[in-house]
Design an enzyme around this catalytic site. Structure first.
Site: not given
Ligand code: S3P
Length: 425
Positions: A164, A166, A311, A338, A385
């Protein structure tokens, strides 16, 4: 808002510029706010999610102004000040998770909140590593609001079960302000914009395979222009592939390999796609994409590819309904966490159109090729989405569809419909 979509055009043709990358817009603001001096961010996204990040940084005392509508000027002292209200992150998981990493090590306390969807999303994934670094965060059973008591942080070596970006970015941003060397390891490399930008801005960061290590660093301000978002381009790529006789060019798209899983997959499916002029902008690969209507076949998408197209899965499901044979997606269980449960949402709605599609625990199975019917109302589950994927499906339905809750598109792509109107011939 209800949106009617019908085949009131012959084909899709032309050249368009897709708006600015959402992930990069978040990161450009956050990292500029941690650098001492003036940063200039051209082509900053007009979507609601990056606006949430900008608003949160403003509430923390960041001095920002817009020039020519889309150039964001940031005058930063590299220091945030205590806000006098809760920090509202809207619908944006990226805002909440990345800012939690920044705020855990501040000298003041903060509260991060969000809309109904965001307050249902899992935050334990960031609370756990941050607590290992000495952070103090109280939540409501692992969900926001997150009450962060600022603490002095120390480094950790964290191995995450999930790939991930994030979570990774949260830990790296906390590590930037922690004593010692922090490392983050993930099973497969998720989008690495944070690492690339941190390095570009002068951070002590080291990337080896799926492990990134970071130390306390001083960041230099940046001047950059944000490239177009491949996740937004995905709907146009999909539409060109499934609408007969289409041929379009999408300009200046971010082509970081941690984001281009969709290109790999559609090539596997037999797509006529070409990458034209390529260049580097702030160490990120950018290029134009030429894409045409194609005869597609089904494919397999496994766990190692998932982070690179996470995504895009709802719209890949739409493409797969138009491919001969079976498409099987596995290892995508986190899609249920999500903005909506995207596995359930897209499977339920495409079924209403007559698609042969089934949910599995961590993905879905689609058998094509199916003529999608229409003449029905579809739900977006308050998820941008899902809204855009269903609109894309509507372009080839035999009869009109109505997409309920279409306003959610503004979360990432307010210009979505206007751009489709431009290429409908
Ligand atoms: C994102 C990371 C993804 C993605 C999100 C944006 C980011 O999430 O789904 O729309 O900008 O870091 P995850 O990393 O938690 O999967």
């Amino acid at each position: 808002m209800q949106k009617a979509v019908k085949k009131d055009y012959k084909t899709l043709k032309g050249e368009i510029t897709i708006p600015s990358d959402k992930s990069m817009s978040h990161r450009a603001v956050i990292l500029s706010s941690l650098a001492d001096g003036k940063s200039i961010i051209k082509n900053f996204s007009k979507a609601k999610d990056p606006e949430s990040t900008l608003n949160v940084c403003r509430l923390l005392g960041l001095d920002t102004e817009f020039k020519n509508n889309s150039t964001l000027i940031i005058n930063s002292t590299a220091k945030f000040t205590a806000p006098n209200q809760e920090l509202y992150c809207g619908n944006s998981g990226t805002t909440m998770r990345l800012m939690a990493g920044v705020l855990a090590g501040q000298k003041f306390n903060t509260v991060l909140t969000g809309d109904e969807s965001l307050t249902k999303r899992p935050m334990k994934r960031i609370i756990e590593p941050l607590e290992l670094m000495g952070a103090q965060i109280s939540s409501s059973s692992g969900k926001s609001p997150l009450k962060i008591t600022g603490k002095k942080l120390h480094a950790t070596d964290y191995t995450c079960e999930l790939s991930s970006a994030q979570v990774k970015s949260c830990v790296l941003l906390a590590g930037l302000n922690a004593e010692g060397k922090t490392s983050f390891t993930e099973p497969f490399t998720s989008r690495n914009h944070t690492e690339i930008l941190l390095k570009y801005m002068g951070a002590n960061i080291d990337i080896k395979g799926n492990t990134t290590t970071i130390e306390q660093s001083t960041l230099n301000p940046i001047e950059t222009e944000i490239f177009a978002d491949i996740s937004s381009a995905a709907y146009f790529i999909a539409a060109a592939l499934i609408v007969p006789d289409s041929k379009i060019i999408l300009k200046n798209i971010g082509l970081n390999p941690t984001r281009t899983g969709i290109i790999k997959v559609i090539k596997q499916m037999g797509a006529n796609i070409e990458i034209l002029a390529q260049k580097e902008v702030c160490s990120e690969l950018v290029g134009d994409i030429k894409i045409e209507y194609s005869q597609l076949k089904g494919t397999k998408i496994g766990k190692e590819l998932i982070p690179t197209l996470i995504d895009e899965i709802p719209v890949i499901a739409v493409i797969a309904t138009q491919a001969e044979g079976k498409t099987e997606i596995t290892g995508a269980g986190d899609l249920r966490n999500k903005e909506s449960d995207r596995i359930k949402a897209i499977v339920t709605e495409l079924k209403k159109l007559g698609a042969d599609i089934e949910e599995t625990r961590d993905g879905m199975i689609i058998n094509g090729k199916t003529r999608l019917k229409g003449d029905c109302e579809l739900e977006t589950y308050n998820d941008h989405r899902i809204a855009m994927s269903l609109y894309t499906a509507g372009l080839i339905c035999q009869k009109e569809i109505t997409v309920n809750g279409f306003e959610w598109v503004d979360i990432s792509f307010p210009e979505f419909e206007e751009l489709f109107e431009k290429i409908k011939q």
